[in-house]
Design an enzyme around this catalytic site. Structure first.
Site, PDB file in Angstrom:
ATOM      1  N   ASP A 166       0.816  -1.198   0.169  1.00 62.42           N
ATOM      2  CA  ASP A 166      -0.167  -0.102   0.144  1.00 62.42           C
ATOM      3  C   ASP A 166       0.993   1.209  -0.095  1.00 62.42           C
ATOM      4  OD1 ASP A 166      -2.084   1.769   0.236  1.00 62.42           O
ATOM      5  OD2 ASP A 166      -3.040   0.854   2.150  1.00 62.42           O
TER       6      ASP A 166
HETATM    7  C1  HEM Z   1      -4.093   2.602  -4.338  1.00 60.76           C
HETATM    8  C2  HEM Z   1      -5.421   0.292  -0.232  1.00 60.76           C
HETATM    9  C3  HEM Z   1      -8.637   3.463   0.742  1.00 60.76           C
HETATM   10  C4  HEM Z   1      -6.680   6.276  -2.838  1.00 60.76           C
HETATM   11  C5  HEM Z   1      -4.208   1.750  -3.426  1.00 60.76           C
HETATM   12  C6  HEM Z   1      -3.380   0.267  -3.249  1.00 60.76           C
HETATM   13  C7  HEM Z   1      -3.872  -0.133  -2.266  1.00 60.76           C
HETATM   14  C8  HEM Z   1      -4.682   0.649  -1.517  1.00 60.76           C
HETATM   15  C9  HEM Z   1      -3.399  -1.694  -1.907  1.00 60.76           C
HETATM   16  C10 HEM Z   1      -2.537  -0.079  -4.546  1.00 60.76           C
HETATM   17  C11 HEM Z   1      -1.169   0.122  -4.157  1.00 60.76           C
HETATM   18  C12 HEM Z   1      -0.780   1.769  -4.271  1.00 60.76           C
HETATM   19  O1  HEM Z   1      -0.763   2.193  -5.416  1.00 60.76           O
HETATM   20  O2  HEM Z   1      -0.857   2.236  -3.366  1.00 60.76           O
HETATM   21  C13 HEM Z   1      -6.229   0.935   0.311  1.00 60.76           C
HETATM   22  C14 HEM Z   1      -7.066   0.497   1.237  1.00 60.76           C
HETATM   23  C15 HEM Z   1      -7.905   1.238   1.698  1.00 60.76           C
HETATM   24  C16 HEM Z   1      -8.055   2.452   0.791  1.00 60.76           C
HETATM   25  C17 HEM Z   1      -6.792  -0.899   2.230  1.00 60.76           C
HETATM   26  C18 HEM Z   1      -8.915   1.444   2.839  1.00 60.76           C
HETATM   27  C19 HEM Z   1      -9.654   0.301   3.263  1.00 60.76           C
HETATM   28  C20 HEM Z   1      -8.584   4.583  -0.033  1.00 60.76           C
HETATM   29  C21 HEM Z   1      -9.165   5.857  -0.056  1.00 60.76           C
HETATM   30  C22 HEM Z   1      -8.691   6.740  -1.146  1.00 60.76           C
HETATM   31  C23 HEM Z   1      -7.627   5.837  -1.638  1.00 60.76           C
HETATM   32  C24 HEM Z   1     -10.387   6.232   0.866  1.00 60.76           C
HETATM   33  C25 HEM Z   1      -9.007   8.193  -1.437  1.00 60.76           C
HETATM   34  C26 HEM Z   1     -10.012   8.723  -0.917  1.00 60.76           C
HETATM   35  C27 HEM Z   1      -6.019   5.582  -3.519  1.00 60.76           C
HETATM   36  C28 HEM Z   1      -5.025   6.043  -4.753  1.00 60.76           C
HETATM   37  C29 HEM Z   1      -4.464   5.051  -5.100  1.00 60.76           C
HETATM   38  C30 HEM Z   1      -4.812   4.015  -4.052  1.00 60.76           C
HETATM   39  C31 HEM Z   1      -5.051   7.584  -5.078  1.00 60.76           C
HETATM   40  C32 HEM Z   1      -3.314   5.003  -6.083  1.00 60.76           C
HETATM   41  C33 HEM Z   1      -3.955   4.885  -7.539  1.00 60.76           C
HETATM   42  C34 HEM Z   1      -3.134   4.559  -8.692  1.00 60.76           C
HETATM   43  O3  HEM Z   1      -3.063   6.089  -9.320  1.00 60.76           O
HETATM   44  O4  HEM Z   1      -2.524   3.579  -9.210  1.00 60.76           O
HETATM   45  N1  HEM Z   1      -4.870   1.874  -2.112  1.00 60.76           N
HETATM   46  N2  HEM Z   1      -6.691   2.011  -0.124  1.00 60.76           N
HETATM   47  N3  HEM Z   1      -7.419   4.706  -1.110  1.00 60.76           N
HETATM   48  N4  HEM Z   1      -5.310   4.074  -3.209  1.00 60.76           N
HETATM   49 FE1  HEM Z   1      -6.174   3.108  -1.659  1.00 60.76          FE
END
Ligand code: HEM
Length: 347
Positions: A166
């Protein structure tokens, strides 16, 4: 009184860009009587003392990479600064907007101050928080109430408790401040010489600051573990073991992956708007409550709000982010983390 000469010297942001650490504490406080002058004074001096308080703890282990960012909520901002003509509210600062999707909801919860405390050592986070809360008074005498205190830890190779790495898509280098910090060019001024324009000078309060959104999610691990790895990978949009991005093309027929819903492309310029995340796992196997503390920093609050809308409402509406079938937000609060220069000038 604020010294407005500060906009002429380079503006130092808070340590928003601190490296991801092994430990973090997310402390959300509510201010008890924010209209009382004594309370306002205590809060202002806490804000002004942030740099000194940080150094007090950081100096005790220079390898500990200790840092703390403070964010201020919209209502508290009004109480602290509404009487000051020189301090203008950051243009987008407003309370967290709750979202009700077809199946999942993002609630708005209380919070006037956020302390994002990070270090390589748990004891440094503990010590800073202890000194901070002691300074605000204990028990019934305290000017604040602890709304939420979440202790986060780094899990293996920066994985969340769902088992995925993440933070990979975070901006790096020059892209980091460009995504995360309000720039002087974001503040519009009708004047040819903006520095002599009082409206501009007041507006520049926000420069070097960052909008911050937090949500505390708990995971339904039994449900998640009932999926096979391939199904989990299609929810997230990356491979589990090796963290490789999956092709968007496979998504056209099915619901979109989390990484796709969380990608915001500017309609005018076609550029992607990144945010900076420093999510942390938290929890206790003993009680069974565990999850991910989401924290996102952005130069533009609307970008985070749009990500949330795409996740909870879905694209097209109804096709929500399936990460939410296994993750429920208990909190949702918005803050503004002003520059360190702004805080120092509050004394
Ligand atoms: C990408 C987990 C909530 C925004 C990711 C990734 C994981 C992840 C594993 C892929 C790896 C990375 O690029 O970091 C989670 C978990 C969440 C959560 C476990 C809550 C249960 C959120 C929320 C937002 C968010 C609430 C925004 C309001 C993003 C963004 C990316 C991302 C912007 C990158 C997308 C890209 O450009 O590839 N998240 N996330 N995430 N997450 Fe989350």
């Amino acid at each position: 009184q604020m010294s407005m000469a500060s906009h002429r010297v380079p503006i130092a942001p808070q340590s928003v860009d601190a490296p991801l650490t092994q430990h973090a504490t997310f402390l959300v406080l509510a201010v008890r009587s924010p209209a009382e002058p004594q309370t306002r004074q205590a809060i202002r001096s806490t804000l002004a003392g942030m740099s000194g308080r940080t150094k007090t703890v950081a100096m005790r282990d220079l390898g500990g990479r200790f840092s703390c960012v403070v964010g201020i909520g919209s209502d508290l901002w009004d109480h602290l600064f509404s009487s000051s003509a020189e301090v203008k509210k950051p243009a987008e600062l407003r309370p967290f907007r709750p979202i009700r999707g077809g199946k999942h909801a993002a609630p708005a919860t209380r919070g006037d101050l956020l302390f994002h405390i990070r270090a390589e050592r748990r004891d440094l986070c503990f010590e800073f928080e202890r000194q901070l809360l002691d300074s605000l008074g204990r028990g019934a005498d305290s000017v604040v109430e602890v709304v939420d205190e979440t202790v986060g830890f780094r899990y293996f190779d920066a994985r969340d408790l769902l088992g995925f790495v993440d933070g990979t898509a975070n901006p790096l280098g020059a892209a980091l401040p460009a995504s995360v910090l309000v720039a002087a060019s974001d503040i519009s001024s009708g004047s040819n010489d903006p520095c002599s324009d009082p409206d501009y000078v007041a507006a520049s309060t926000a420069v070097g600051g960052s909008y911050v959104v937090v949500q505390k999610y708990v995971h339904d691990m039994a449900r998640w573990n009932a999926l096979n790895t391939e199904q989990q990978e299609s929810v997230i949009g990356r491979t589990k073991l090796t963290n490789e991005e999956l092709d968007d093309v496979t998504e056209t027929t099915q619901s979109k992956a989390h990484k796709t819903l969380a990608t915001i492309v500017d309609e005018q310029t076609g550029e992607e708007h990144d945010i900076l995340r420093d999510n942390m796992p938290f929890g206790s196997p003993g009680t069974g409550e565990l999850g991910t503390y989401f924290i996102g920093y952005s130069r533009r609050l609307w970008v985070v709000e749009k990500m949330l809308e795409r996740m909870f409402v879905g694209v097209p509406p109804g096709m929500h982010d399936r990460i939410l079938d296994y993750s429920m937000p208990l909190t949702g609060t918005t803050f503004f983390a002003p520059s360190a220069s702004f805080l120092a000038n509050l004394s």
